[in-house]
Design a protein around this motif. Structure first.
Motif, PDB file in Angstrom:
ATOM      1  N   LYS A 122       0.833  -1.198   0.000  1.00 21.53           N
ATOM      2  CA  LYS A 122       0.000   0.000   0.000  1.00 21.53           C
ATOM      3  C   LYS A 122       0.867   1.248   0.000  1.00 21.53           C
ATOM      4  O   LYS A 122       0.475   2.282  -0.496  1.00 21.53           O
TER       5      LYS A 122
ATOM      6  N   SER B 126      -2.623  -4.823   7.830  1.00 20.61           N
ATOM      7  CA  SER B 126      -3.583  -4.647   8.919  1.00 20.61           C
ATOM      8  C   SER B 126      -3.038  -5.263  10.203  1.00 20.61           C
ATOM      9  O   SER B 126      -2.329  -6.264  10.163  1.00 20.61           O
ATOM     10  N   MET B 127      -3.393  -4.651  11.333  1.00 23.47           N
ATOM     11  CA  MET B 127      -2.905  -5.166  12.619  1.00 23.47           C
ATOM     12  C   MET B 127      -3.967  -5.949  13.372  1.00 23.47           C
ATOM     13  O   MET B 127      -3.756  -6.321  14.518  1.00 23.47           O
ATOM     14  N   VAL B 128      -5.134  -6.147  12.773  1.00 24.85           N
ATOM     15  CA  VAL B 128      -6.205  -6.814  13.521  1.00 24.85           C
ATOM     16  C   VAL B 128      -6.587  -8.148  12.896  1.00 24.85           C
ATOM     17  O   VAL B 128      -6.455  -8.345  11.695  1.00 24.85           O
ATOM     18  N   ARG B 129      -7.033  -9.055  13.743  1.00 24.86           N
ATOM     19  CA  ARG B 129      -7.589 -10.348  13.356  1.00 24.86           C
ATOM     20  C   ARG B 129      -6.703 -11.205  12.452  1.00 24.86           C
ATOM     21  O   ARG B 129      -7.069 -11.496  11.311  1.00 24.86           O
TER      22      ARG B 129
ATOM     23  N   ARG C 128      -8.069 -11.477   8.611  1.00 21.37           N
ATOM     24  CA  ARG C 128      -9.330 -12.110   8.232  1.00 21.37           C
ATOM     25  C   ARG C 128      -9.896 -11.524   6.936  1.00 21.37           C
ATOM     26  O   ARG C 128     -10.464 -12.240   6.119  1.00 21.37           O
ATOM     27  N   SER C 129      -9.722 -10.211   6.751  1.00 18.89           N
ATOM     28  CA  SER C 129     -10.239  -9.581   5.526  1.00 18.89           C
ATOM     29  C   SER C 129      -9.581 -10.180   4.292  1.00 18.89           C
ATOM     30  O   SER C 129     -10.248 -10.452   3.292  1.00 18.89           O
TER      31      SER C 129
ATOM     32  N   GLN D 232     -10.902 -13.564   3.624  1.00 19.87           N
ATOM     33  CA  GLN D 232     -12.238 -13.475   3.021  1.00 19.87           C
ATOM     34  C   GLN D 232     -12.150 -13.171   1.528  1.00 19.87           C
ATOM     35  O   GLN D 232     -12.903 -13.708   0.730  1.00 19.87           O
ATOM     36  N   MET D 233     -11.220 -12.282   1.170  1.00 21.02           N
ATOM     37  CA  MET D 233     -11.086 -11.907  -0.242  1.00 21.02           C
ATOM     38  C   MET D 233     -10.127 -12.827  -0.994  1.00 21.02           C
ATOM     39  O   MET D 233      -9.779 -12.574  -2.138  1.00 21.02           O
ATOM     40  N   GLU D 234      -9.675 -13.878  -0.314  1.00 18.74           N
ATOM     41  CA  GLU D 234      -8.808 -14.908  -0.888  1.00 18.74           C
ATOM     42  C   GLU D 234      -7.459 -14.374  -1.358  1.00 18.74           C
ATOM     43  O   GLU D 234      -6.873 -14.881  -2.306  1.00 18.74           O
ATOM     44  N   LYS D 235      -6.965 -13.354  -0.664  1.00 14.17           N
ATOM     45  CA  LYS D 235      -5.632 -12.863  -1.002  1.00 14.17           C
ATOM     46  C   LYS D 235      -4.548 -13.785  -0.454  1.00 14.17           C
ATOM     47  O   LYS D 235      -3.380 -13.622  -0.778  1.00 14.17           O
TER      48      LYS D 235
ATOM     49  N   GLU E  21     -13.233  -2.081  10.838  1.00 11.04           N
ATOM     50  CA  GLU E  21     -12.297  -3.200  10.679  1.00 11.04           C
ATOM     51  C   GLU E  21     -12.133  -3.925  12.012  1.00 11.04           C
ATOM     52  O   GLU E  21     -12.075  -5.148  12.068  1.00 11.04           O
TER      53      GLU E  21
ATOM     54  N   LEU F 221     -16.941  -6.233   4.379  1.00 11.52           N
ATOM     55  CA  LEU F 221     -16.351  -7.511   4.797  1.00 11.52           C
ATOM     56  C   LEU F 221     -16.825  -7.915   6.186  1.00 11.52           C
ATOM     57  O   LEU F 221     -16.990  -9.093   6.478  1.00 11.52           O
TER      58      LEU F 221
ATOM     59  N   ASN G 274      -6.755   2.263  -5.837  1.00 15.75           N
ATOM     60  CA  ASN G 274      -6.557   1.076  -4.991  1.00 15.75           C
ATOM     61  C   ASN G 274      -7.692   0.929  -3.985  1.00 15.75           C
ATOM     62  O   ASN G 274      -8.238  -0.159  -3.794  1.00 15.75           O
TER      63      ASN G 274
ATOM     64  N   GLU H 282     -13.967  -5.137  -4.303  1.00 18.80           N
ATOM     65  CA  GLU H 282     -13.664  -6.524  -3.901  1.00 18.80           C
ATOM     66  C   GLU H 282     -14.449  -6.907  -2.646  1.00 18.80           C
ATOM     67  O   GLU H 282     -14.985  -8.008  -2.542  1.00 18.80           O
TER      68      GLU H 282
ATOM     69  N   ARG I  24     -17.882  -7.550  -3.539  1.00 24.43           N
ATOM     70  CA  ARG I  24     -18.026  -8.866  -4.187  1.00 24.43           C
ATOM     71  C   ARG I  24     -18.255  -9.952  -3.141  1.00 24.43           C
ATOM     72  O   ARG I  24     -19.095 -10.834  -3.317  1.00 24.43           O
ATOM     73  N   VAL I  25     -17.510  -9.851  -2.041  1.00 25.33           N
ATOM     74  CA  VAL I  25     -17.666 -10.851  -0.977  1.00 25.33           C
ATOM     75  C   VAL I  25     -19.036 -10.714  -0.311  1.00 25.33           C
ATOM     76  O   VAL I  25     -19.710 -11.703  -0.038  1.00 25.33           O
TER      77      VAL I  25
END
Lengths: 131, 358
Positions: free
Chosen positions: A5, A37-40, A87-88, A91-94, B210, B251, B282, B289, B292-293
């Protein structure tokens, strides 16, 4: 990958991950390797055999941080914890995008290194910095 | 020697409790309390660890020195930059906040809160985690109002790094005291007609959703008007941050029945796909995205189809980029949503069931 990012010029390995879980240094511990991200934290970040230093994870590569590449010789202990996806990203399959290890240094780091070495040569080479 | 003695106390505290030596433990507590002025950080860290062990074992009510005297001595120690001292001190303060908050006046807890804000940017993960837990306990103990007022003030005046810590703190308060205690004040702050304040609020909302995850499903409808406004703002950064908030919302509530609000927000996100700034694009792609989920790929495909064969190349490129990411993420689910085209003279578009197996 983490820092993607903030640093668009980083290139990730993206090969087929194996069984070995990647490791990260203290600075990147607790951060998602895909989005910072720092969570989950949700899923361990697995790396390919090349980036794990061989299948068993015993090579020198396994002691390096997969985000910044800091090794044991570069300022203390390198890899201190397992790497995770948040977790995000799961979920987005990254977490399915391939090996997340960063394979190039990135301009910010190269510029810092260039500045360090040029400053050192102006001060009279390697010896004077060791004093 | 002092360090090893303190470490020994922290190890044998549980055994001494089992041997009914609580009076001796209280005496050791007083001795350790007198050593809180220790100048060597390694030793001070061990002393704090020993105090923590004693507090754990003999409880808040029987503790000597009393908690109301102990805590004010710990507040300045939180400024110490040594990691061992920080970690042990925060753990001790957290334990007191969890079990004995009523022994200490609210003003002292407020002081501690602002020392803790600095700790949220510590390098060591253990310190950050302990700080988050302690902050939560304190917010629960003294209520969110006072803490929140000062945090929102920080959001306006502090430099960037501190604003990030403040954002994290707001999310912690929201999780421990329920989001409905935080959201009204946060949304009210957005009414201030100043870019930095509004961006701070949007950043806070983004991280808040988040952080709270599926707890956010009850608050989607409350923040939708604010996000509408941000997504059609003239300023790029507003739209970028709002898109990020929409992504985390989507999400967090995927599969929890908030699809109507999400489709409404998608209508505001979608026009931003033609932005040229890399950060904005971005954020917008990430938001799509997330949608989409949450909404399913068929909904996004219906938005996509309108531009895939647009006469202008630049429009086509953007739409194909979205379609490609959709295809990578949900290729199988798109099959049902492809448009049914009638056969024409040269082309047969129908697909009989047999073709699935051949």
């Amino acid at each position: 990958m983490a820092m993607a990012k903030h640093q668009a010029d980083l290139v990730r390995c993206s090969r087929q991950p194996g069984a070995a879980v990647g490791r990260v240094c203290a600075a990147h511990d607790g951060r998602c390797v895909a989005c910072d991200s720092m969570v989950r934290p949700a899923a361990p970040a697995r790396v390919c055999d090349g980036c794990s230093g061989g299948g068993g994870g015993h090579g020198s590569r396994s002691e390096r941080c997969l985000v910044c590449g800091a090794g044991a010789g570069e300022g203390g202990a390198a890899a201190v914890a397992d790497a995770y996806y948040c977790r995000s990203c799961v979920q987005m399959e990254k977490d399915r995008d391939g090996c997340p290890a960063v394979v190039n240094a990135g301009t910010a780091r190269r510029d810092a290194a260039a500045f360090f070495f040029s400053a050192r040569s102006k001060r009279g080479g390697f010896r004077s910095t060791m004093a | 020697v002092r360090q090893q003695a303190a470490d020994l106390i922290s190890r044998i505290a549980i055994v001494m409790k089992q041997c009914q030596e609580e009076q001796l433990m209280g005496h050791l507590g007083v001795v350790l309390y007198e050593y809180l002025g220790e100048e060597y950080p390694e030793v001070l860290g061990s002393i704090l660890g020993a105090l923590k062990a004693i507090v754990n074992v003999i409880g808040m009510t029987k503790m000597t020195p009393p908690i109301k005297d102990l805590l004010p001595r710990l507040t300045p120690i939180l400024k110490n930059r040594h990691e061992k001292v920080q970690e042990n001190c925060i753990d001790l303060v957290g334990r007191i906040a969890d079990r004995g908050a009523e022994f200490v006046p609210a003003r002292e807890w407020m002081r501690i809160c602002f020392e803790l804000l600095e700790m949220l940017k510590a390098h060591k993960k253990g310190i950050r985690r302990a700080t988050v837990n302690t902050f939560g306990y304190i917010a629960k103990a003294i209520g969110p109002q006072d803490v929140l007022a000062t945090l929102l003030n920080n959001l306006k005046v502090q430099e960037r790094q501190n604003r990030v810590c403040t954002t994290v703190a707001i999310a912690i308060v929201a999780e421990t005291c329920s989001p409905f205690t935080v959201l009204p004040a946060l949304m009210n702050e957005y009414r201030v007609p100043e870019l930095n304040v509004q961006n701070g609020v949007l950043k806070s909302l983004s991280f808040l959703f988040e952080y709270i995850g599926e707890m956010g499903k009850d608050y989607i409808y409350a923040v939708t008007p604010l996000l509408e406004d941000a997504l059609m703002d003239r300023d790029l950064v507003h739209r970028q941050t709002a898109a990020s908030a929409v992504k985390h919302m989507a999400l967090g509530v995927a599969g929890l029945g908030c699809e109507d609000a999400l489709v409404h927000l998608l209508n505001y996100v979608w026009p931003n796909i033609f932005e040229t700034s890399p950060h904005v694009i971005n954020a917008v792609m990430e938001a799509i995205e997330g949608m989409r989920v949450a909404l399913g790929p068929a909904v996004i495909l219906n938005y996509c189809l309108q531009g895939l064969f647009h006469p202008a190349r630049k429009v086509r490129e953007v739409y194909w980029k979205i379609y490609n990411s959709l295809y990578i993420g949900a290729q199988d689910a798109l099959v049902a949503a492809y448009p049914a085209l009638d056969d024409d003279g040269d082309n047969i578009y129908s697909r009989p069931e047999l073709a699935m197996f051949v």
